[in-house]
Design a protein around this motif. Sequence first.
Motif, short mmCIF file in Angstrom:
data_model
loop_
_atom_site.label_atom_id
_atom_site.label_comp_id
_atom_site.label_asym_id
_atom_site.label_seq_id
_atom_site.Cartn_x
_atom_site.Cartn_y
_atom_site.Cartn_z
N LEU A 171 0.83 -1.21 0.00
CA LEU A 171 0.00 0.00 0.00
C LEU A 171 0.86 1.26 0.00
O LEU A 171 0.33 2.37 -0.01
CB LEU A 171 -0.91 0.01 1.24
CG LEU A 171 -1.99 -1.07 1.28
CD1 LEU A 171 -2.68 -1.08 2.65
CD2 LEU A 171 -3.01 -0.87 0.17
N LEU A 247 -6.08 -7.10 0.39
CA LEU A 247 -4.75 -6.64 0.81
C LEU A 247 -4.74 -6.05 2.21
O LEU A 247 -3.79 -6.28 2.97
CB LEU A 247 -4.21 -5.62 -0.22
CG LEU A 247 -2.77 -5.16 0.00
CD1 LEU A 247 -1.81 -6.33 0.04
CD2 LEU A 247 -2.36 -4.17 -1.09
N GLN A 248 -5.75 -5.28 2.55
CA GLN A 248 -5.79 -4.69 3.89
C GLN A 248 -5.73 -5.78 4.96
O GLN A 248 -4.97 -5.66 5.93
CB GLN A 248 -7.07 -3.86 4.05
CG GLN A 248 -7.17 -2.66 3.13
CD GLN A 248 -6.45 -1.44 3.70
OE1 GLN A 248 -5.83 -1.51 4.76
NE2 GLN A 248 -6.54 -0.31 3.01
N GLN A 249 -6.50 -6.84 4.78
CA GLN A 249 -6.51 -7.93 5.75
C GLN A 249 -5.19 -8.69 5.75
O GLN A 249 -4.67 -9.05 6.80
CB GLN A 249 -7.67 -8.89 5.46
CG GLN A 249 -7.83 -9.98 6.51
CD GLN A 249 -8.09 -9.42 7.89
OE1 GLN A 249 -9.05 -8.66 8.08
NE2 GLN A 249 -7.26 -9.77 8.87
N LEU A 251 -2.20 -7.59 5.00
CA LEU A 251 -1.16 -6.81 5.65
C LEU A 251 -1.41 -6.68 7.15
O LEU A 251 -0.46 -6.62 7.94
CB LEU A 251 -1.04 -5.43 5.00
CG LEU A 251 -0.53 -5.46 3.55
CD1 LEU A 251 -0.49 -4.05 2.98
CD2 LEU A 251 0.84 -6.12 3.45
N ALA A 252 -2.68 -6.66 7.55
CA ALA A 252 -2.98 -6.67 9.00
C ALA A 252 -2.54 -7.99 9.62
O ALA A 252 -1.97 -8.02 10.73
CB ALA A 252 -4.48 -6.44 9.22
N HIS A 275 3.60 -8.34 2.15
CA HIS A 275 3.19 -9.45 3.02
C HIS A 275 4.34 -10.40 3.31
O HIS A 275 4.21 -11.27 4.17
CB HIS A 275 2.04 -10.22 2.37
CG HIS A 275 2.44 -11.07 1.21
ND1 HIS A 275 3.07 -10.55 0.11
CD2 HIS A 275 2.30 -12.41 0.97
CE1 HIS A 275 3.30 -11.53 -0.76
NE2 HIS A 275 2.85 -12.65 -0.26
#
Length: 340
Positions: A171, A247-249, A251-252, A275
């Motif tokens: 991101l 992607l948000q999940q 990377l979290a 990741h």
Amino acid sequence: MLHGHGDDRYKYDKEIVADFSTNVWYGGEPAGLKEHVFEHWEKINRYPEVIGESLRVKIANHEQLPAEQILVSSGTTESIYLIAQLFAGKRTTIVTPAFSEYEDACNMYDHQLSFLSWQEALEQPRLKSDLVFICSPNNPTGKTFPDLEFWMRLNRQCVFVIDEAFIDFTLTASSYISLIEQFSNLIIMRSLTKAYAIPGLRLGFMAGHSDMMERLISIKQPWTVNTIALAAGEFIYDHYEKNQLPLQQLLADKIDFVEKLKLNEVIQIEESETHFFLAKTLIRNAAQLKLFLIENHGILIRDASNFRNLTRQHFRLATLSPDKNQLLINALEEWKKLYY
């Protein structure tokens, strides 16, 4: 390098229950792709398009470029070897650590090689090279380069080959593909195998000035991208918005994974913007750790010691699902208790 990459599970008799060695999206191919491919199965009775013309147009339309500025390839590896062949014998700089195929391809075509560490490259020096290979986001570190546009302007005489195989996994950076109209000394390499989990099909593309793409086509072998891979690529672009990574999940999950790994005193984690990331074992070495994990836990990691500028302790990990991440966290605790 024919061997020494990640995802070498075929070498081991042990069942692999969690593969952290490959930085391909762990969630599998897009929904509907398998069915689409088999609907086009009869096409294998005919030769594929010579240079994947139909997919070339779809990619170009998506990237808002003329089709003449796109060249479909059998994965990024074919792109690397084509570029190395086109610039045979030239002075080439590789920013390291880096994917080994840049160096191998350049050696095959008698390039005059020099190497620049990532830290040295961040100083954006004036170059005496004809060609530069740089991977951003970088494999194996997962770091993105902050200002390649300035560096390209500073070295107009040098062709910059930017490997963006992992641009879908960050991101913090955007593709440089929008700069192609401004820079005739720019080639972008992209992969369709990482984010869509189809590395066995071998599919990617290059983007660059139309003259450069024409020169690459002039040395490209016909039919290198098979019919099934082309059908998969067309499906991806026909359903592009529905088939993007969570992607948000991801990377979290990576942040949570890293924080838990950092609690282990014998494992050192390096920062990344993707990741996947580098780690070091502070006891023994990565080759020994890899064997321990395979034999005792059915877990596979990427021994990263064969990357130029890295050490025997380095290994690379990709984030998987939280339950599989926990398997590795537990196994590394056992590694610590055995040898620390």
